[in-house]
Write an enzyme that holds these catalytic residues in place. Sequence first.
Site, mmCIF file in Angstrom:
data_model
loop_
_atom_site.group_PDB
_atom_site.id
_atom_site.type_symbol
_atom_site.label_atom_id
_atom_site.label_comp_id
_atom_site.label_asym_id
_atom_site.label_seq_id
_atom_site.Cartn_x
_atom_site.Cartn_y
_atom_site.Cartn_z
ATOM 1 N N SER A 132 0.834 -1.201 0.000
ATOM 2 C CA SER A 132 0.000 0.000 0.000
ATOM 3 C C SER A 132 0.878 1.264 0.000
ATOM 4 O O SER A 132 1.683 1.433 -0.919
ATOM 5 C CB SER A 132 -0.956 -0.051 1.191
ATOM 6 N N ASP B 187 -9.376 -5.210 -4.745
ATOM 7 C CA ASP B 187 -8.901 -4.027 -4.009
ATOM 8 C C ASP B 187 -9.674 -2.778 -4.446
ATOM 9 O O ASP B 187 -9.737 -2.464 -5.630
ATOM 10 C CB ASP B 187 -7.403 -3.864 -4.315
ATOM 11 N N HIS C 212 -8.262 -4.873 -0.435
ATOM 12 C CA HIS C 212 -6.936 -4.281 -0.237
ATOM 13 C C HIS C 212 -6.126 -5.033 0.814
ATOM 14 O O HIS C 212 -4.926 -5.251 0.666
ATOM 15 C CB HIS C 212 -7.132 -2.821 0.181
#
Lengths: 389, 389
Positions: free
Chosen positions: A171, A336, A369
């Site tokens: 991320s 995601d 995610h």
Amino acid sequence: MRHVILATVLMASPAWADIGIVEKQSFTLEDFQTRGGAVIPEMTLGFETYGTLNEARDNAVLITHHFSGNSHAAGRYAEDDAAPGYWDAIIGPGKPIDTDRWFVVSADTPVNLNANDPNVITTGPASINPDTGRPWGMDFPILTIGDFVDSQLGLMEQLGIERWHAVMGPSMGGLQAQEWAARYPDRLTRVAPVIAAGWADAWLTAWLEVWAAPIRLDPNWQGGAYYDGAPPLDGLAQSLSIVTLHANSEDWADTTFGRTWADEAQDPGASWDGDFAVTRTLADGGAERAAMADANHFLYLVRANQQFVAGHPDEGVEQGLRDIDVPVLMIHSPTDLVFTADAVQRTARIIGEDGTPVELVALSGARGHLDGIANIAEAGDAIRDFLER
Amino acid sequence: MRHVILATVLMASPAWADIGIVEKQSFTLEDFQTRGGAVIPEMTLGFETYGTLNEARDNAVLITHHFSGNSHAAGRYAEDDAAPGYWDAIIGPGKPIDTDRWFVVSADTPVNLNANDPNVITTGPASINPDTGRPWGMDFPILTIGDFVDSQLGLMEQLGIERWHAVMGPSMGGLQAQEWAARYPDRLTRVAPVIAAGWADAWLTAWLEVWAAPIRLDPNWQGGAYYDGAPPLDGLAQSLSIVTLHANSEDWADTTFGRTWADEAQDPGASWDGDFAVTRTLADGGAERAAMADANHFLYLVRANQQFVAGHPDEGVEQGLRDIDVPVLMIHSPTDLVFTADAVQRTARIIGEDGTPVELVALSGARGHLDGIANIAEAGDAIRDFLER
């Protein structure tokens, strides 16, 4: 035949161990120059290392952390810690990021979210401005992902490391990894951005603002000058609960909660005191996490992410990605919602257009995610191969 | 050959006209019984009709509106209106919902969002409670989608209509349509839910809470008792901007805004006064819409949607869908984040399992949830055929 099969089974069972007890250290950078042209007189940040730096000093792997994370990527501080570091599934002796081979380094970012966590060492709006003797608040310089990387460059120099064997992280950590590769191509030999794209597009920028908005609405926020009073915990808790939801998936929510009420005796259709299990759990989780976090740090992280363009933002969103010439392993989750499959795939395409080798691995989990953290072990072989190639 | 082609072209060009000037009317229900067991002494709601009810009174089509909409589904109130009703593309003389054939009825829901819009007539927390002579506020009974349908049943009786030829509407309107078919199977002959699923799952329930949270954080909200003071416009504006974003798509955001700043002279990396075009536009749009809306009505709508299970909630999420026996046309958007393709498809599957004819049409637009309004014309032929079948 029986013996052969047995041997295969034995070989397939992983010969790995947990990393054990780890320790937070810290480093300080004097007169840190931000990309925006400001100077921070003293920047102190935490870091952790796992494994041993070899004599050639060329076996160091930098792990960069996500929005709500910190440098605790693996191991435990004490035997009875509830959970190990966030990527413990892939970092340790014999694990894909094998600490018997690699010297793993991980640093807390500036403006780290969890400024009130005793295990986090960071510098940001909650820190004391030496010029005033009071917390910086919103006078702290606005930072970029590039500044986070520059703070890690400072650590690298202090550790006497010339070149990372790899930089990787999930991320926001994947943004830092790409920034390393685009901006300092001579300081790493490969890069693995996980659940991350090459720039913050308008969609992500807008969602990050949705994350931030509750803090500004909380009357305790006071334009960021809350350090003498009650912090904006209600707004911060709501911000954190949005992050949790956004990083998750429909499958997770429905499987975990269904339409259950938070309290069997309180029908949400009969009274405003009633609530659904999913919303109550998210609210409680946000409130719990808010206790360790700082609201202004949250806002600074949002702004850093919104500004993100790998490499050289002034030259458009693609140039920095074209500047990446080291081999790339991108790991993403097709479900995601934060860094969407579309955004990751167009990033991979741009990096690869000039012949840079790009391997794209899709995780199969159903956590959106969060698969980049909760389900990262699935990409373990790809990571191990990539590091040893 | 030339003549044939020409004839085809002429036949393909739509022979339709705009519906022209329309007028809001109102109806009142006395002692309205809510599904939750409360009584609302007087429920006054707006409605619009287009076309003419035939002598057999069997050509009436009910259009049910979305979360932020109202009964203005087609036409204009005045020649110089900026825009016509939200489904004007498919309602009018010669259009798919052909007002030369069908008598179209559309009603404002109770607790309608835009309580301050002079063209909306609704009853909700902003209305005067006859028992106290003051606005109900959060003492107004919590309503369900079923209550909205029951208010339309009241209108139906006043209009002397026994059975709708069809009930259809987008999003929350699609929930109402399914509720009609599941609960009152003898009062309609077909149903067309658009961008809607058969129940609010945990995922949707949680996102609806994200929509609502900013209102409760605004200090002006005062637990809903703001009618003597300043309303919580900042929170409401933020709530509305989240709705806009959530109902849209990455493609829309990136194509429309890219990474442009709101103000060329204000770098969002240099100052907190700086902002991105996408976030500024969403904020301004939210603020503009907040002026017409009521924050408590927003909260009531959220709770009504969160409670939604078509038909008979006490019997689980599937029973009501199994009770649907009239032909079903479901129209959805594969990029929809509010009612996802997964949720719509499982709804269609459950309805169809016992042999009920279900036609599922996917819109090809790139606007996410909003395709069910902005891009509905694409399903025009499917709608026309469904109504004439």
